[in-house]
Scaffold this motif. Structure first.
Motif, short mmCIF file in Angstrom:
data_model
loop_
_atom_site.label_atom_id
_atom_site.label_comp_id
_atom_site.label_asym_id
_atom_site.label_seq_id
_atom_site.Cartn_x
_atom_site.Cartn_y
_atom_site.Cartn_z
N TYR A 199 0.72 -1.10 -0.10
CA TYR A 199 -0.02 -0.01 -0.05
C TYR A 199 0.94 1.17 0.05
N ASP A 203 2.22 9.39 -4.24
CA ASP A 203 0.85 9.73 -4.01
C ASP A 203 0.94 11.06 -2.91
N ARG A 243 -1.33 12.99 -1.43
CA ARG A 243 -2.45 13.15 -0.28
C ARG A 243 -1.74 13.10 1.11
N GLN A 265 -1.24 12.51 5.05
CA GLN A 265 -1.75 11.74 6.20
C GLN A 265 -2.46 12.42 7.37
N ASP A 294 -5.02 0.56 6.56
CA ASP A 294 -5.08 1.25 5.26
C ASP A 294 -6.43 2.05 5.29
N ARG A 345 -8.07 5.12 3.06
CA ARG A 345 -8.18 6.07 1.96
C ARG A 345 -9.37 6.84 1.82
N THR A 346 -9.07 8.14 1.48
CA THR A 346 -10.40 9.04 1.06
C THR A 346 -9.96 9.97 -0.16
N LYS A 392 -4.59 10.05 2.93
CA LYS A 392 -4.29 8.64 2.88
C LYS A 392 -3.67 8.24 4.18
#
Length: 191
Positions: free
Chosen positions: A77, A82, A84, A86, A143, A145-146, A150
């Motif tokens: 993952y 990425d 995004r 945290q 994990d 995710r939105t 992330k």
């Protein structure tokens, strides 16, 4: 009186002869080594030539760099590209405490994490709806995710992934995930 230093060649040969348990044939081969080339590896019996190879370290495929057991759970993952961010999160360990524990100390529980039965993960998700959240829990990895956030979280203790529960609080914009910790049965964690 002559003082023999550890680094002198004669003392190394004498020490090697004392520590060696090989036959005289092997000693003839070891004496052919020049004194200048002797070092700590020449003391004692020579290494065995027929070494047994442990099957735990044998690669199954010549192109494999590591085995699946060596890869941490959840690493698939990890996506460094990425962008995004945290979200903020907090891990709280929980334990069931009754009056017999609090006042009498009968069960031997203490405030340490070894006596905890559950883990509560609070994740702040501003400007997020409950329908946008994708959550996947493994034994040692969470994990989340939105569209905006992330989170790949390596859990501090293994958990029962199928027995957890999650609740989203819209007014606080926070997701609470409660996970039961996998514990070995010992004198503290009795059923």
């Amino acid at each position: 009186m002559e003082c023999l230093g550890v680094s002198s060649g004669q003392s190394l040969q004498a020490l090697s002869a004392l520590l060696s348990t090989q036959q005289e044939e092997d000693e003839d081969e070891s004496t052919n080594v020049t004194l200048a080339g002797m070092g700590p590896g020449h003391i004692g019996p020579p290494p065995k030539k027929d070494k047994e190879v442990s099957t735990a370290y044998v690669k199954k495929n010549s192109k494999d760099i590591w085995s699946e057991e060596e890869v941490a759970e959840g690493s698939q993952y990890d996506d460094l590209a990425d962008p995004r961010p945290q979200p903020e999160y907090e891990i709280i360990l929980k334990q069931s405490v009754g009056t017999e524990d609090l006042f009498l100390g009968l069960n031997g529980k203490d405030p340490s994490s070894m006596c905890c039965e559950a883990m509560l993960v609070k994740i702040k998700l501003p400007d997020t709806k409950a329908t946008d959240v994708t959550l996947d829990v493994k034994e040692k990895f969470l994990d989340l995710r939105t569209p905006k956030y992330k989170l790949g979280l390596h859990l501090p203790h293994p958990v029962h992934s199928a027995e957890g529960k999650a609740q989203f609080f819209s007014e606080r914009e926070e997701l609470e995930v409660t996970l039961l910790i996998k514990r070995l049965m010992d004198f503290i964690n009795m059923p």
